[in-house]
Design a protein around this motif. Structure first.
Motif, PDB file in Angstrom:
ATOM      1  N   SER A  33      54.064  38.738  47.842  1.00  0.00           N
ATOM      2  CA  SER A  33      52.842  38.062  47.398  1.00  0.00           C
ATOM      3  C   SER A  33      51.972  37.821  48.623  1.00  0.00           C
ATOM      4  N   ARG A  34      50.693  37.572  48.380  1.00  0.00           N
ATOM      5  CA  ARG A  34      49.799  37.182  49.460  1.00  0.00           C
ATOM      6  C   ARG A  34      48.552  36.555  48.864  1.00  0.00           C
ATOM      7  N   THR A  35      47.754  35.964  49.737  1.00  0.00           N
ATOM      8  CA  THR A  35      46.476  35.389  49.330  1.00  0.00           C
ATOM      9  C   THR A  35      45.577  36.488  48.789  1.00  0.00           C
ATOM     10  N   TRP A  36      44.894  36.196  47.689  1.00  0.00           N
ATOM     11  CA  TRP A  36      43.869  37.092  47.165  1.00  0.00           C
ATOM     12  C   TRP A  36      42.541  36.571  47.714  1.00  0.00           C
ATOM     13  N   ASP A  37      42.081  37.219  48.772  1.00  0.00           N
ATOM     14  CA  ASP A  37      40.836  36.821  49.448  1.00  0.00           C
ATOM     15  C   ASP A  37      39.691  37.653  48.876  1.00  0.00           C
ATOM     16  N   TRP A  38      38.858  37.026  48.071  1.00  0.00           N
ATOM     17  CA  TRP A  38      37.760  37.728  47.405  1.00  0.00           C
ATOM     18  C   TRP A  38      36.785  38.358  48.393  1.00  0.00           C
ATOM     19  N   SER A  46      31.207  37.002  38.656  1.00  0.00           N
ATOM     20  CA  SER A  46      30.553  38.091  37.943  1.00  0.00           C
ATOM     21  C   SER A  46      30.040  39.083  38.987  1.00  0.00           C
ATOM     22  N   PRO A  47      30.337  40.369  38.895  1.00  0.00           N
ATOM     23  CA  PRO A  47      30.959  41.059  37.760  1.00  0.00           C
ATOM     24  C   PRO A  47      32.465  40.868  37.651  1.00  0.00           C
ATOM     25  N   GLU A  73      38.418  30.401  32.542  1.00  0.00           N
ATOM     26  CA  GLU A  73      38.106  31.818  32.312  1.00  0.00           C
ATOM     27  C   GLU A  73      36.717  32.219  32.811  1.00  0.00           C
ATOM     28  N   ALA A  74      36.334  31.676  33.976  1.00  0.00           N
ATOM     29  CA  ALA A  74      35.026  32.000  34.553  1.00  0.00           C
ATOM     30  C   ALA A  74      35.009  33.379  35.224  1.00  0.00           C
ATOM     31  N   LEU A  75      36.181  33.860  35.642  1.00  0.00           N
ATOM     32  CA  LEU A  75      36.273  35.146  36.341  1.00  0.00           C
ATOM     33  C   LEU A  75      36.216  36.283  35.323  1.00  0.00           C
ATOM     34  N   GLN A  76      35.245  37.154  35.497  1.00  0.00           N
ATOM     35  CA  GLN A  76      35.080  38.280  34.586  1.00  0.00           C
ATOM     36  C   GLN A  76      36.010  39.434  34.960  1.00  0.00           C
TER      37      GLN A  76
END
Length: 122
Positions: A33-38, A46-47, A73-76
């Motif tokens: 596992s690891r950090t999900w860095d946007w 969005s998108p 559920e804000a993440l599309q």
């Protein structure tokens, strides 16, 4: 190699069994596992989730990917991202994050090669 259990989830915090890090958003796969860095892929609500966000997990040989869209559920999740997974022969589940974590943990407990990306706020 099994997919690690997500040990806890609360607003803005996730813990993965066997890992000392507390994540805000995380990626998990069989054996890690690891950090999900946007910022790595320029992801925003969005998108939303891009194929580039999932490439690392796909390369781990998963058969199913669970996507947690956030507590509200804000993440599309665009159709192009779902299509990317399906074209790679991967089943995909897109759920509210609490439901996504429960589903991911259930699949992991069955010994399936499951991976996921989870957003722990909005």
């Amino acid at each position: 190699m099994s997919s690690p259990e997500i040990a806890s989830l609360s607003w803005g915090q996730m813990k993965v069994k066997g890992c000392s890090t507390t994540y805000k958003d995380c990626k998990v796969w069989p054996g890690g596992s690891r950090t999900w860095d946007w910022r790595e892929t320029g992801t925003n609500h969005s998108p939303g989730v891009q194929p580039a966000d999932l490439e690392e997990v796909v390369k781990k040989g998963v058969k199913t990917v669970v996507i947690g869209r956030g507590m509200s559920e804000a993440l599309q999740v665009p159709a192009s991202t779902v299509d990317y997974l399906k074209k790679n022969g991967i089943d995909v589940l897109v759920l509210q994050t609490e439901k996504a974590v429960a589903e991911y943990n259930a699949l992991a407990a069955q010994g399936l090669r499951v991976g996921g990306v989870f957003h722990s706020t909005c």
